[in-house]
Design a protein around this motif. Structure first.
Motif, PDB file in Angstrom:
ATOM      1  N   ALA A  36       0.825  -1.097  -0.069  1.00  0.00           N
ATOM      2  CA  ALA A  36      -0.013   0.146  -0.129  1.00  0.00           C
ATOM      3  C   ALA A  36       0.965   1.237  -0.137  1.00  0.00           C
ATOM      4  CB  ALA A  36      -0.928  -0.164   1.032  1.00  0.00           C
ATOM      5  N   GLU A  37       0.359   2.387  -0.467  1.00  0.00           N
ATOM      6  CA  GLU A  37       1.224   3.466  -0.610  1.00  0.00           C
ATOM      7  C   GLU A  37       0.612   4.731   0.278  1.00  0.00           C
ATOM      8  OE1 GLU A  37       2.379   6.558  -4.038  1.00  0.00           O
ATOM      9  OE2 GLU A  37       2.222   4.778  -4.357  1.00  0.00           O
ATOM     10  N   PHE A  38       1.289   4.867   1.343  1.00  0.00           N
ATOM     11  CA  PHE A  38       1.004   6.159   2.364  1.00  0.00           C
ATOM     12  C   PHE A  38       1.198   7.206   1.650  1.00  0.00           C
ATOM     13  CE2 PHE A  38       2.207   3.182   6.403  1.00  0.00           C
ATOM     14  CZ  PHE A  38       1.029   2.847   6.112  1.00  0.00           C
ATOM     15  N   THR A  39       0.589   8.420   2.320  1.00  0.00           N
ATOM     16  CA  THR A  39       0.614   9.735   1.700  1.00  0.00           C
ATOM     17  C   THR A  39       2.052  10.252   2.392  1.00  0.00           C
ATOM     18  OG1 THR A  39      -0.513  10.499   3.745  1.00  0.00           O
ATOM     19  CG2 THR A  39      -1.855  10.132   1.596  1.00  0.00           C
ATOM     20  N   ALA A  40       2.395  11.447   1.906  1.00  0.00           N
ATOM     21  CA  ALA A  40       3.600  12.125   2.359  1.00  0.00           C
ATOM     22  C   ALA A  40       3.496  12.382   4.175  1.00  0.00           C
ATOM     23  CB  ALA A  40       4.108  13.405   1.631  1.00  0.00           C
ATOM     24  N   ALA A  41       2.228  12.718   4.320  1.00  0.00           N
ATOM     25  CA  ALA A  41       2.067  13.126   5.799  1.00  0.00           C
ATOM     26  C   ALA A  41       1.878  11.671   6.509  1.00  0.00           C
ATOM     27  CB  ALA A  41       0.622  13.561   5.667  1.00  0.00           C
ATOM     28  N   ASP A  42       1.540  10.841   6.052  1.00  0.00           N
ATOM     29  CA  ASP A  42       1.408   9.445   6.674  1.00  0.00           C
ATOM     30  C   ASP A  42       2.684   9.060   7.031  1.00  0.00           C
ATOM     31  OD1 ASP A  42      -1.563   9.550   6.745  1.00  0.00           O
ATOM     32  OD2 ASP A  42      -1.367   8.075   4.952  1.00  0.00           O
ATOM     33  N   CYS A  43       3.671   9.228   5.988  1.00  0.00           N
ATOM     34  CA  CYS A  43       5.036   8.593   6.114  1.00  0.00           C
ATOM     35  C   CYS A  43       5.949   9.594   6.976  1.00  0.00           C
ATOM     36  CB  CYS A  43       5.695   8.726   4.824  1.00  0.00           C
ATOM     37  SG  CYS A  43       4.962   7.319   3.636  1.00  0.00           S
ATOM     38  N   ARG A  44       5.452  10.815   7.061  1.00  0.00           N
ATOM     39  CA  ARG A  44       6.292  11.858   8.068  1.00  0.00           C
ATOM     40  C   ARG A  44       5.731  11.426   9.436  1.00  0.00           C
ATOM     41  NH1 ARG A  44       5.404  16.143   5.187  1.00  0.00           N
ATOM     42  NH2 ARG A  44       3.147  16.352   6.127  1.00  0.00           N
ATOM     43  N   GLU A  45       4.552  11.228   9.623  1.00  0.00           N
ATOM     44  CA  GLU A  45       4.183  10.577  11.043  1.00  0.00           C
ATOM     45  C   GLU A  45       4.789   9.391  11.450  1.00  0.00           C
ATOM     46  OE1 GLU A  45       0.097  10.279  11.936  1.00  0.00           O
ATOM     47  OE2 GLU A  45      -0.568  12.022  10.800  1.00  0.00           O
ATOM     48  N   LEU A  46       5.124   8.549  10.546  1.00  0.00           N
ATOM     49  CA  LEU A  46       5.582   7.263  10.924  1.00  0.00           C
ATOM     50  C   LEU A  46       7.340   7.452  10.848  1.00  0.00           C
ATOM     51  CD1 LEU A  46       3.977   4.922   8.450  1.00  0.00           C
ATOM     52  CD2 LEU A  46       4.018   4.984  10.902  1.00  0.00           C
ATOM     53  N   GLY A  47       7.766   8.769  10.662  1.00  0.00           N
ATOM     54  CA  GLY A  47       9.443   8.802  10.457  1.00  0.00           C
ATOM     55  C   GLY A  47       9.840   8.991   9.344  1.00  0.00           C
ATOM     56  N   PHE A  48       9.392   8.626   8.146  1.00  0.00           N
ATOM     57  CA  PHE A  48      10.007   8.633   6.934  1.00  0.00           C
ATOM     58  C   PHE A  48       9.750   9.988   6.346  1.00  0.00           C
ATOM     59  CE2 PHE A  48       8.549   4.004   7.887  1.00  0.00           C
ATOM     60  CZ  PHE A  48      10.177   3.700   7.940  1.00  0.00           C
ATOM     61  N   ILE A  49      10.853  10.218   5.327  1.00  0.00           N
ATOM     62  CA  ILE A  49      10.569  11.474   4.385  1.00  0.00           C
ATOM     63  C   ILE A  49      10.466  10.668   3.101  1.00  0.00           C
ATOM     64  CG2 ILE A  49      11.404  13.370   3.381  1.00  0.00           C
ATOM     65  CD1 ILE A  49      13.149  13.650   5.920  1.00  0.00           C
ATOM     66  N   LYS A  50       9.032  10.607   2.524  1.00  0.00           N
ATOM     67  CA  LYS A  50       8.596   9.836   1.241  1.00  0.00           C
ATOM     68  C   LYS A  50       9.685  10.203   0.147  1.00  0.00           C
ATOM     69  CE  LYS A  50       4.544   8.499  -1.193  1.00  0.00           C
ATOM     70  NZ  LYS A  50       3.794   7.310  -0.871  1.00  0.00           N
ATOM     71  N   THR A  51       9.809  11.460  -0.180  1.00  0.00           N
ATOM     72  CA  THR A  51      10.534  11.860  -1.241  1.00  0.00           C
ATOM     73  C   THR A  51      11.957  11.541  -1.294  1.00  0.00           C
ATOM     74  OG1 THR A  51      10.920  13.916  -0.137  1.00  0.00           O
ATOM     75  CG2 THR A  51       8.709  13.847  -1.935  1.00  0.00           C
ATOM     76  N   GLN A  52      12.338  11.171  -0.361  1.00  0.00           N
ATOM     77  CA  GLN A  52      14.051  11.046  -0.160  1.00  0.00           C
ATOM     78  C   GLN A  52      14.276   9.481   0.298  1.00  0.00           C
ATOM     79  OE1 GLN A  52      15.662  13.750   2.652  1.00  0.00           O
ATOM     80  NE2 GLN A  52      14.783  15.511   1.499  1.00  0.00           N
ATOM     81  N   LEU A  53      13.148   8.837   0.407  1.00  0.00           N
ATOM     82  CA  LEU A  53      13.479   7.260   0.879  1.00  0.00           C
ATOM     83  C   LEU A  53      13.614   6.302  -0.468  1.00  0.00           C
ATOM     84  CD1 LEU A  53      13.780   5.272   3.082  1.00  0.00           C
ATOM     85  CD2 LEU A  53      11.142   5.246   3.170  1.00  0.00           C
ATOM     86  N   MET A  54      14.320   5.840  -0.682  1.00  0.00           N
ATOM     87  CA  MET A  54      14.577   4.878  -1.889  1.00  0.00           C
ATOM     88  C   MET A  54      14.230   3.538  -1.195  1.00  0.00           C
ATOM     89  SD  MET A  54      15.259   7.005  -3.972  1.00  0.00           S
ATOM     90  CE  MET A  54      15.261   6.061  -5.408  1.00  0.00           C
ATOM     91  N   CYS A  55      13.573   2.617  -2.100  1.00  0.00           N
ATOM     92  CA  CYS A  55      13.059   1.442  -1.624  1.00  0.00           C
ATOM     93  C   CYS A  55      14.522   0.450  -1.446  1.00  0.00           C
ATOM     94  CB  CYS A  55      12.267   0.574  -2.731  1.00  0.00           C
ATOM     95  SG  CYS A  55      10.561   1.432  -2.767  1.00  0.00           S
ATOM     96  N   SER A  56      15.493   0.635  -1.970  1.00  0.00           N
ATOM     97  CA  SER A  56      16.565  -0.316  -1.619  1.00  0.00           C
ATOM     98  C   SER A  56      17.083  -0.236  -0.272  1.00  0.00           C
ATOM     99  CB  SER A  56      17.810   0.165  -2.705  1.00  0.00           C
ATOM    100  OG  SER A  56      18.242   1.523  -2.403  1.00  0.00           O
ATOM    101  N   ASN A  57      16.683   1.030   0.249  1.00  0.00           N
ATOM    102  CA  ASN A  57      17.300   1.302   1.821  1.00  0.00           C
ATOM    103  C   ASN A  57      16.419   0.470   2.884  1.00  0.00           C
ATOM    104  OD1 ASN A  57      19.365   3.192   0.799  1.00  0.00           O
ATOM    105  ND2 ASN A  57      17.892   4.903   1.166  1.00  0.00           N
ATOM    106  N   CYS A  58      15.123   0.245   2.325  1.00  0.00           N
ATOM    107  CA  CYS A  58      14.238  -0.500   3.319  1.00  0.00           C
ATOM    108  C   CYS A  58      14.826  -2.075   3.247  1.00  0.00           C
ATOM    109  CB  CYS A  58      12.830  -0.731   2.565  1.00  0.00           C
ATOM    110  SG  CYS A  58      11.979   0.999   2.516  1.00  0.00           S
TER     111      CYS A  58
END
Length: 177
Positions: free
Chosen positions: A17-39
Protein backbone atom coordinates in the motif's frame (compact mmCIF):
# COMPACT_ATOMS: atom_id res chain seq x y z
CA UNK A 1 1.91 7.13 19.72
CA UNK A 2 1.92 6.68 15.99
CA UNK A 3 -1.38 6.55 14.14
CA UNK A 4 -1.30 4.00 11.32
CA UNK A 5 -3.82 4.93 8.62
CA UNK A 6 -6.25 2.38 7.25
CA UNK A 7 -5.37 1.31 3.72
CA UNK A 8 -7.93 -0.60 1.72
CA UNK A 9 -6.90 -3.36 -0.67
CA UNK A 10 -7.93 -1.08 -3.55
CA UNK A 11 -5.19 1.40 -2.69
CA UNK A 12 -2.43 -1.16 -3.16
CA UNK A 13 0.22 -0.52 -5.73
CA UNK A 14 2.31 -3.52 -6.67
CA UNK A 15 2.46 -5.57 -3.46
CA UNK A 16 2.49 -2.70 -0.99
CA UNK A 17 0.00 0.00 0.00
CA UNK A 18 1.18 3.52 -0.55
CA UNK A 19 1.02 6.02 2.30
CA UNK A 20 0.69 9.74 1.72
CA UNK A 21 3.64 12.03 2.44
CA UNK A 22 1.93 13.12 5.69
CA UNK A 23 1.38 9.50 6.77
CA UNK A 24 5.02 8.70 6.12
CA UNK A 25 6.17 11.78 7.99
CA UNK A 26 4.15 10.62 11.01
CA UNK A 27 5.93 7.26 10.78
CA UNK A 28 9.32 9.00 10.66
CA UNK A 29 9.98 8.63 6.92
CA UNK A 30 10.49 11.32 4.31
CA UNK A 31 8.65 9.87 1.34
CA UNK A 32 10.41 11.92 -1.36
CA UNK A 33 13.88 10.96 -0.12
CA UNK A 34 13.38 7.30 0.83
CA UNK A 35 14.53 4.80 -1.81
CA UNK A 36 13.13 1.25 -1.63
CA UNK A 37 16.64 -0.23 -1.70
CA UNK A 38 17.21 1.38 1.71
CA UNK A 39 14.25 -0.54 3.16
CA UNK A 40 16.07 -3.79 2.38
CA UNK A 41 18.96 -2.67 4.59
CA UNK A 42 16.79 -2.38 7.72
CA UNK A 43 17.28 -6.11 8.41
CA UNK A 44 21.02 -5.50 8.84
CA UNK A 45 20.29 -3.24 11.81
CA UNK A 46 17.61 -5.33 13.50
CA UNK A 47 14.82 -3.03 12.33
CA UNK A 48 12.71 -5.63 10.52
CA UNK A 49 9.52 -4.28 12.14
CA UNK A 50 9.90 -0.99 10.24
CA UNK A 51 10.24 -2.68 6.87
CA UNK A 52 6.52 -2.93 5.93
CA UNK A 53 5.96 0.79 6.57
CA UNK A 54 9.22 1.64 4.86
CA UNK A 55 8.06 -0.23 1.76
CA UNK A 56 4.81 1.73 1.81
CA UNK A 57 6.65 5.05 1.90
CA UNK A 58 9.54 4.42 -0.44
CA UNK A 59 10.18 5.49 -4.01
CA UNK A 60 11.31 2.81 -6.46
CA UNK A 61 14.99 3.09 -7.29
CA UNK A 62 15.66 4.05 -10.87
CA UNK A 63 17.93 1.29 -12.07
CA UNK A 64 17.24 1.99 -15.72
CA UNK A 65 19.63 4.97 -15.84
CA UNK A 66 22.35 2.96 -14.10
CA UNK A 67 22.08 0.29 -16.79
CA UNK A 68 22.08 2.73 -19.71
CA UNK A 69 24.96 2.27 -22.12
CA UNK A 70 26.32 4.58 -24.78
CA UNK A 71 27.95 3.82 -28.11
CA UNK A 72 30.84 6.23 -27.60
CA UNK A 73 32.38 8.54 -25.01
CA UNK A 74 34.67 11.54 -25.27
CA UNK A 75 36.79 12.49 -22.27
CA UNK A 76 37.67 16.16 -22.69
CA UNK A 77 40.35 17.79 -20.56
CA UNK A 78 43.00 20.48 -20.68
CA UNK A 79 46.51 19.22 -19.98
CA UNK A 80 47.28 22.52 -18.27
CA UNK A 81 44.85 21.43 -15.55
CA UNK A 82 46.44 18.04 -14.88
CA UNK A 83 47.99 19.41 -11.68
CA UNK A 84 44.51 20.19 -10.39
CA UNK A 85 43.15 16.79 -11.45
CA UNK A 86 45.94 14.23 -10.94
CA UNK A 87 43.41 11.38 -10.88
CA UNK A 88 42.36 12.21 -14.45
CA UNK A 89 45.99 12.52 -15.52
CA UNK A 90 46.72 9.12 -13.95
CA UNK A 91 43.81 7.54 -15.82
CA UNK A 92 44.91 8.99 -19.17
CA UNK A 93 48.59 8.11 -18.74
CA UNK A 94 47.85 4.57 -17.59
CA UNK A 95 46.95 1.76 -19.93
CA UNK A 96 43.31 1.94 -18.82
CA UNK A 97 41.94 3.93 -21.79
CA UNK A 98 43.15 1.14 -24.12
CA UNK A 99 40.42 -1.10 -22.69
CA UNK A 100 37.76 1.12 -24.27
CA UNK A 101 37.87 1.18 -28.08
CA UNK A 102 34.92 3.58 -28.19
CA UNK A 103 36.58 6.16 -25.91
CA UNK A 104 38.16 9.27 -27.37
CA UNK A 105 40.40 11.55 -25.32
CA UNK A 106 40.25 15.12 -26.49
CA UNK A 107 42.48 17.92 -25.24
CA UNK A 108 40.59 21.22 -25.06
CA UNK A 109 42.39 24.33 -23.83
CA UNK A 110 41.17 25.58 -20.45
CA UNK A 111 38.51 22.89 -19.93
CA UNK A 112 37.95 21.08 -16.63
CA UNK A 113 37.57 17.32 -17.19
CA UNK A 114 34.20 16.24 -18.59
CA UNK A 115 32.81 13.15 -20.26
CA UNK A 116 30.45 13.41 -23.20
CA UNK A 117 28.33 10.31 -23.80
CA UNK A 118 27.13 9.79 -27.36
CA UNK A 119 24.58 7.54 -29.02
CA UNK A 120 25.25 5.40 -32.08
CA UNK A 121 24.56 8.33 -34.44
CA UNK A 122 27.18 10.49 -32.67
CA UNK A 123 24.78 12.84 -30.90
CA UNK A 124 25.71 13.88 -27.36
CA UNK A 125 23.20 12.38 -24.93
CA UNK A 126 24.78 13.41 -21.63
CA UNK A 127 27.68 15.55 -20.42
CA UNK A 128 29.15 14.83 -16.99
CA UNK A 129 31.72 16.70 -14.94
CA UNK A 130 34.31 14.26 -13.59
CA UNK A 131 36.36 16.74 -11.56
CA UNK A 132 35.76 14.86 -8.29
CA UNK A 133 36.15 11.33 -9.67
CA UNK A 134 39.14 9.16 -8.84
CA UNK A 135 40.94 6.95 -11.36
CA UNK A 136 39.04 3.80 -10.41
CA UNK A 137 35.68 5.58 -10.63
CA UNK A 138 36.45 6.79 -14.16
CA UNK A 139 37.39 3.27 -15.25
CA UNK A 140 34.35 1.70 -13.56
CA UNK A 141 32.05 4.26 -15.17
CA UNK A 142 33.32 3.44 -18.65
CA UNK A 143 33.07 -0.31 -17.96
CA UNK A 144 29.45 0.15 -16.91
CA UNK A 145 28.21 2.74 -19.39
CA UNK A 146 30.14 2.17 -22.61
CA UNK A 147 28.77 -0.39 -25.03
CA UNK A 148 31.01 -3.42 -25.31
CA UNK A 149 32.77 -3.62 -28.66
CA UNK A 150 34.24 -6.66 -30.34
CA UNK A 151 37.72 -5.18 -30.08
CA UNK A 152 40.60 -7.47 -29.24
CA UNK A 153 41.86 -7.18 -25.69
CA UNK A 154 45.17 -5.49 -25.23
CA UNK A 155 44.80 -3.55 -28.45
CA UNK A 156 45.18 0.18 -27.91
CA UNK A 157 42.31 1.32 -30.09
CA UNK A 158 41.11 4.41 -28.25
CA UNK A 159 41.93 7.70 -29.90
CA UNK A 160 43.58 10.87 -28.72
CA UNK A 161 42.82 14.12 -30.51
CA UNK A 162 45.73 16.54 -30.52
CA UNK A 163 46.78 19.61 -32.42
CA UNK A 164 47.77 18.37 -35.90
CA UNK A 165 50.45 21.10 -36.32
CA UNK A 166 52.32 20.06 -33.18
CA UNK A 167 55.21 17.72 -33.97
CA UNK A 168 56.04 17.23 -30.29
CA UNK A 169 54.85 13.80 -29.10
CA UNK A 170 54.61 14.95 -25.47
CA UNK A 171 50.85 15.13 -24.89
CA UNK A 172 51.37 17.28 -21.80
CA UNK A 173 52.03 20.15 -24.20
CA UNK A 174 49.12 19.48 -26.51
CA UNK A 175 46.32 21.49 -25.02
CA UNK A 176 45.20 23.12 -28.24
CA UNK A 177 42.51 21.80 -30.57
Amino acid sequence: TVRIPFISRFQCQQSYAEFTAADCRELGFIKTQLMCSNCEKLDDFGLETLKPHCKQCCTQDQQQSAQRTYAKAILEVCTCKFRAYPQIQAFIQSGRPAKFPNLQIKYVRGLDPIVKLLDASGKVQETLSITKWNTDTVEEFFETHLAKDGAKEGKSSYSVVEDADDDDEDYLRTNRI
